[in-house]
Scaffold this motif. Structure first.
Motif, PDB file in Angstrom:
ATOM      1  N   TRP A   1      52.957   8.108 -11.499  1.00  0.00           N
ATOM      2  CA  TRP A   1      53.587   7.905 -10.806  1.00  0.00           C
ATOM      3  C   TRP A   1      54.167   9.399 -10.173  1.00  0.00           C
ATOM      4  O   TRP A   1      55.262   9.232 -10.013  1.00  0.00           O
TER       5      TRP A   1
ATOM      6  N   TRP B   1      56.727  18.580 -13.350  1.00  0.00           N
ATOM      7  CA  TRP B   1      57.520  18.018 -13.119  1.00  0.00           C
ATOM      8  C   TRP B   1      58.951  18.152 -13.253  1.00  0.00           C
ATOM      9  O   TRP B   1      59.944  18.713 -14.644  1.00  0.00           O
TER      10      TRP B   1
ATOM     11  N   ARG C   1      51.083   3.552  -4.974  1.00  0.00           N
ATOM     12  CA  ARG C   1      52.102   4.087  -5.102  1.00  0.00           C
ATOM     13  C   ARG C   1      53.543   3.723  -5.640  1.00  0.00           C
ATOM     14  O   ARG C   1      54.351   3.694  -5.312  1.00  0.00           O
TER      15      ARG C   1
ATOM     16  N   ILE D   1      59.400  10.727  -6.058  1.00  0.00           N
ATOM     17  CA  ILE D   1      59.226   9.799  -6.198  1.00  0.00           C
ATOM     18  C   ILE D   1      60.208   9.077  -7.253  1.00  0.00           C
ATOM     19  O   ILE D   1      61.068   9.141  -8.167  1.00  0.00           O
TER      20      ILE D   1
ATOM     21  N   THR E   1      45.902   8.712  -3.761  1.00  0.00           N
ATOM     22  CA  THR E   1      45.948   7.251  -3.312  1.00  0.00           C
ATOM     23  C   THR E   1      45.463   6.641  -2.168  1.00  0.00           C
ATOM     24  O   THR E   1      45.698   5.976  -2.026  1.00  0.00           O
TER      25      THR E   1
ATOM     26  N   SER F   1      63.149   6.289  -8.735  1.00  0.00           N
ATOM     27  CA  SER F   1      62.889   5.062  -8.406  1.00  0.00           C
ATOM     28  C   SER F   1      64.420   4.361  -8.390  1.00  0.00           C
ATOM     29  O   SER F   1      65.747   5.296  -9.883  1.00  0.00           O
TER      30      SER F   1
ATOM     31  N   ALA G   1      54.975  15.550  -4.651  1.00  0.00           N
ATOM     32  CA  ALA G   1      54.562  14.443  -4.863  1.00  0.00           C
ATOM     33  C   ALA G   1      56.646  14.015  -5.035  1.00  0.00           C
ATOM     34  O   ALA G   1      56.795  14.718  -5.796  1.00  0.00           O
TER      35      ALA G   1
ATOM     36  N   MET H   1      47.235  13.275  -8.290  1.00  0.00           N
ATOM     37  CA  MET H   1      48.570  13.432  -7.847  1.00  0.00           C
ATOM     38  C   MET H   1      48.592  13.664  -6.664  1.00  0.00           C
ATOM     39  O   MET H   1      49.761  13.886  -5.115  1.00  0.00           O
TER      40      MET H   1
ATOM     41  N   TYR I   1      58.478   4.371  -5.925  1.00  0.00           N
ATOM     42  CA  TYR I   1      57.719   4.689  -4.926  1.00  0.00           C
ATOM     43  C   TYR I   1      57.281   5.563  -4.797  1.00  0.00           C
ATOM     44  O   TYR I   1      58.752   6.718  -4.721  1.00  0.00           O
ATOM     45  N   LYS I   2      56.238   6.379  -4.309  1.00  0.00           N
ATOM     46  CA  LYS I   2      55.855   7.564  -4.322  1.00  0.00           C
ATOM     47  C   LYS I   2      55.447   8.146  -2.561  1.00  0.00           C
ATOM     48  O   LYS I   2      54.987   7.384  -2.309  1.00  0.00           O
TER      49      LYS I   2
ATOM     50  N   TYR J   1      54.903  11.544  -0.626  1.00  0.00           N
ATOM     51  CA  TYR J   1      54.490  12.727  -0.559  1.00  0.00           C
ATOM     52  C   TYR J   1      55.165  13.442   0.021  1.00  0.00           C
ATOM     53  O   TYR J   1      55.251  14.378   1.429  1.00  0.00           O
TER      54      TYR J   1
END
Length: 336
Positions: free
Chosen positions: A336, A271, A194, A243, A99, A245, A241, A94, A232-233, A235
């Motif tokens: 991700w 998460w 990512r 993410i 990455t 989508s 992070a 993570m 897409y990830k 930071y």
């Protein structure tokens, strides 16, 4: 007789104009349920079991249970590069360092199995599939996988859950209580450190679907379900992070469905996320890791459609296991 004819008519409508496959909120944690191209994307056995109770408060509303597992084929230490395999001393997947130094996995094969039981009122559906995928290493940054799922769908009608105007109804003699149909799905999946993007189609094979032996009601059919997703990830800092989508779903002749998702990942421990499904619901999600093997996620959907007048929302819980985790990966790499 009127009751059974009504059920037949409802099912014909369901078959022709609505989603026939189960709906999930936590597909962002288990895209494998929608796309067989993810088979073997990890270098351990990725097992998940889940349960969804949709539209709480509505009698006989959909309830879905599933189990899935997939794994890479070949050498158990296929990922020999430490940046891809994550020996414990290299950190966790993570963080930003991973990455920035990502190396795509070598070309390999993967396979898996899924079993999904969905029940709505008197209608029950069991889908069982075996999946296969080939993961092509495009370059040092990306892989492209193609996958197929093949199996059967068993769809049944529980006559004991129905009531009739007469004790013995002649139409019962022509009722098709259980049907077994072949099932086929295809998918593509592009992924890197990512970025991820995928296309898939479920229920490709055209099949007639009706519980009535009467040709007047034998109008139902299975229809393909199309899915397109990308994310897409980013930071926020070294340990957090974000993410975002999107998922686009199409089941003819229903309108196109859009999902917008956002997940916040805190190191490899916790998460938090949210999701919006156009004209349907908002959802809140949370999950956490337990050691190097177990993770648990939960989501709750707040209904925004007209069903909100009778439904208090939908619950979904998923248990994940990382089996044969020889490199002691601290969390799922490919979510991700």
């Amino acid at each position: 007789m009127k009751k059974l004819i009504t059920i037949f008519s409802i099912f014909v409508t369901f078959s022709g104009f609505a989603q026939q496959k189960p709906q999930y909120t936590q597909y962002i944690f288990n895209q494998y349920l929608l796309n067989p191209a993810l088979s073997g994307i990890e270098n351990y056995v990725d097992f998940k079991a889940g349960y969804r109770k949709q539209w709480s408060g509505i009698t006989d509303a959909p309830q879905t249970s599933f189990v899935s597992a997939h794994w890479a084929l070949g050498d158990k230490e296929l990922w020999s590069n430490a940046l891809t395999s994550f020996p414990e001393q290299t950190g966790n997947p993570m963080d930003r360092n991973y990455t920035q130094n990502y190396t795509s996995s070598p070309s390999h094969h993967g396979m898996g199995v899924t079993a999904v039981l969905d029940k709505t009122g008197p209608i029950k559906r069991l889908d069982a599939n075996v999946t296969y995928a080939y993961h092509l290493q495009l370059n040092n940054d990306f892989n492209l996988s193609a996958g197929v799922a093949a199996g059967i769908s068993s769809i049944s009608l529980d006559l004991n859950a129905l009531t009739f105007d007469t004790q013995i109804d002649p139409i019962l003699n022509r009722a098709l209580i259980n049907q077994v149909k072949p099932d086929l799905s295809l998918g593509l999946w592009l992924y890197g450190a990512r970025l991820f993007a995928g296309l898939s189609v479920q229920q490709i094979l055209p099949q007639k679907l009706s519980f009535s032996g009467d040709e007047n009601y034998n109008l139902g059919k299975e229809v393909p379900h199309y899915f397109a997703t990308a994310g897409y990830k980013f930071y926020v800092d070294e340990d957090v992070a974000a993410i975002p989508s999107v998922m686009v779903k199409y089941v003819s002749p229903a309108p196109v469905s859009f999902d917008l998702n956002l997940k916040l990942a805190f190191k490899d421990k916790v998460w938090l996320g949210g999701s919006y499904r156009k004209d349907d619901s908002f959802a809140a999600m949370a999950g956490f890791n337990i050691g190097k093997m177990v993770n648990l996620t939960y989501s709750y959907d707040f209904t925004t459609s007209q069903l909100k007048q009778v439904s208090s929302g939908s619950h979904e819980i998923v248990l994940g296991l990382m089996l044969n985790n020889i490199y002691k990966v601290p969390s799922y790499i490919r979510i991700w």
